[in-house]
Design a protein around this motif. Structure first.
Motif, PDB file in Angstrom:
ATOM      1  N   ALA A   1     -37.295  12.230  38.327  1.00  0.00           N
ATOM      2  CA  ALA A   1     -37.634  11.027  39.102  1.00  0.00           C
ATOM      3  C   ALA A   1     -36.983   9.804  38.479  1.00  0.00           C
ATOM      4  N   ARG A   2     -37.019   9.722  37.157  1.00  0.00           N
ATOM      5  CA  ARG A   2     -36.416   8.570  36.479  1.00  0.00           C
ATOM      6  C   ARG A   2     -34.910   8.508  36.748  1.00  0.00           C
ATOM      7  N   ALA A   3     -34.286   9.680  36.821  1.00  0.00           N
ATOM      8  CA  ALA A   3     -32.839   9.707  37.064  1.00  0.00           C
ATOM      9  C   ALA A   3     -32.505   9.406  38.526  1.00  0.00           C
TER      10      ALA A   3
ATOM     11  N   VAL B   1     -23.782   7.558  38.416  1.00  0.00           N
ATOM     12  CA  VAL B   1     -24.276   8.867  37.984  1.00  0.00           C
ATOM     13  C   VAL B   1     -25.390   8.648  36.963  1.00  0.00           C
ATOM     14  N   ASN B   2     -26.402   9.497  37.010  1.00  0.00           N
ATOM     15  CA  ASN B   2     -27.468   9.457  36.014  1.00  0.00           C
ATOM     16  C   ASN B   2     -27.622  10.826  35.378  1.00  0.00           C
ATOM     17  N   THR B   3     -28.136  10.816  34.151  1.00  0.00           N
ATOM     18  CA  THR B   3     -28.229  12.044  33.370  1.00  0.00           C
ATOM     19  C   THR B   3     -29.679  12.430  33.134  1.00  0.00           C
TER      20      THR B   3
ATOM     21  N   ALA C   1     -24.605  10.880  41.979  1.00  0.00           N
ATOM     22  CA  ALA C   1     -24.564  12.192  41.333  1.00  0.00           C
ATOM     23  C   ALA C   1     -25.582  12.238  40.199  1.00  0.00           C
ATOM     24  N   LEU C   2     -26.133  13.428  40.002  1.00  0.00           N
ATOM     25  CA  LEU C   2     -27.072  13.675  38.917  1.00  0.00           C
ATOM     26  C   LEU C   2     -26.427  14.668  37.955  1.00  0.00           C
ATOM     27  N   LEU C   3     -26.463  14.333  36.656  1.00  0.00           N
ATOM     28  CA  LEU C   3     -25.913  15.210  35.627  1.00  0.00           C
ATOM     29  C   LEU C   3     -27.071  15.819  34.860  1.00  0.00           C
ATOM     30  N   LEU C   4     -27.102  17.150  34.759  1.00  0.00           N
ATOM     31  CA  LEU C   4     -28.241  17.826  34.149  1.00  0.00           C
ATOM     32  C   LEU C   4     -27.761  18.727  33.020  1.00  0.00           C
ATOM     33  N   ASP C   5     -28.212  18.432  31.799  1.00  0.00           N
ATOM     34  CA  ASP C   5     -27.788  19.211  30.638  1.00  0.00           C
ATOM     35  C   ASP C   5     -28.858  20.238  30.289  1.00  0.00           C
TER      36      ASP C   5
END
Ligand code: ADP
Ligand code: ADP
Length: 225
Positions: free
Chosen positions: A145-147, A77-79, A154-158
């Motif tokens: 793009a970096r994430a 997962v990336n944020t 999965a992508l985590l978006l705050d």
């Protein structure tokens, strides 16, 4: 299959019950929103998934694996952070490729991956620019793009759209939605904006005081508030 599962997860800081007994099951490929007022435990939940925080009680499973002991970089997962956190001294290409460099990937290979990720967010050709020469929406897309560059599951978006003005925000809602559809990976985003959660997400968890008080599709949430 399940992407993220929380079973009785708590994260207390002394007397502060930031997250307090949360059960949650997010499916693979879902666009999932955590909605709630400031201080309700959304960001802490996201940080628990990312591995930046550890639960004080309960269990987290990530793509079928026990999360306990898994460092952030092994979670798939990336944020994407609210403030984008781009390096101002690096150009767009090096910002996107940074994690691959740290991981030891050769330059040609990581630049190829960076170009592919930049194409995904419609920023092909922007690699040589510095972040300061980009608009807010473009910086947001660089952060995306970096994430995406190392193909997370999965992508985590705050609060991904929190820094954008209304018009750009609506445009980015559409773009995020279609990006998620075309990639087919799980997107989990945090917002305090009900309209945003209901218009973008497949499913919404409503947080209040560290607990989930309701989970459902936007229709469920809208008609049974
Ligand atoms: P949200 O993202 O919904 O705004 P947070 O998860 O950031 O909520 O915070 C939930 C509660 O936990 C808040 O009361 C916040 O002040 C508290 N909190 C979050 N992180 C910490 C921390 N590291 N130490 C102490 N309290 C914290
Ligand atoms: P957000 O803008 O997503 O609500 P915050 O600014 O509340 O995030 O939190 C940023 C960082 O500060 C996080 O690492 C969070 O855990 C920490 N933090 C939040 N509230 C507190 C608090 N009351 N005491 C200590 N650390 C906190």
């Amino acid at each position: 299959p399940s992407a993220i599962r929380f079973s009785g997860v708590s994260r207390h800081y002394g007397n502060v019950k930031a997250v307090d007994g949360v059960d949650m099951d997010i499916a693979e490929g879902e666009f999932f929103a955590m909605l709630g007022p400031s201080g309700s435990g959304k960001t802490t939940s996201l940080r628990l998934i990312a591995g930046f925080e550890q639960p004080t009680a309960g269990d987290i499973h990530i793509f079928g694996h026990v999360a306990q002991g898994l460092p952030p970089y092994k979670r798939n997962v990336n944020t994407v952070f609210q403030d984008y956190a781009l390096f101002p001294h690096l150009n767009v290409r090096d910002n996107v490729a940074y994690g691959l460099m740290v991981a030891g990937q050769a330059k040609a290979e990581r630049y190829r991956s960076a170009e592919r990720a930049l194409d995904m967010v419609a920023l092909g050709g922007y690699g040589d620019r510095k972040p300061s020469a980009l608009s807010g929406g473009q910086r947001q897309r660089v952060a995306l793009a970096r994430a995406l560059v190392n193909e997370p599951k999965a992508l985590l978006l705050d609060e991904p759209l929190g820094a954008l003005d209304l018009k750009l925000r609506e445009q980015m809602q559409e773009e995020l939605k279609s990006l998620q559809r075309s990639l087919g990976i799980t997107f989990i985003f945090v917002t305090h904006d009900q309209g945003e959660a209901l218009s973008m997400a497949d499913r919404v968890a409503v947080f209040n005081e560290g607990r989930i008080v309701q989970t459902g599709t936007p229709e469920d949430i809208y008609y049974r508030p």
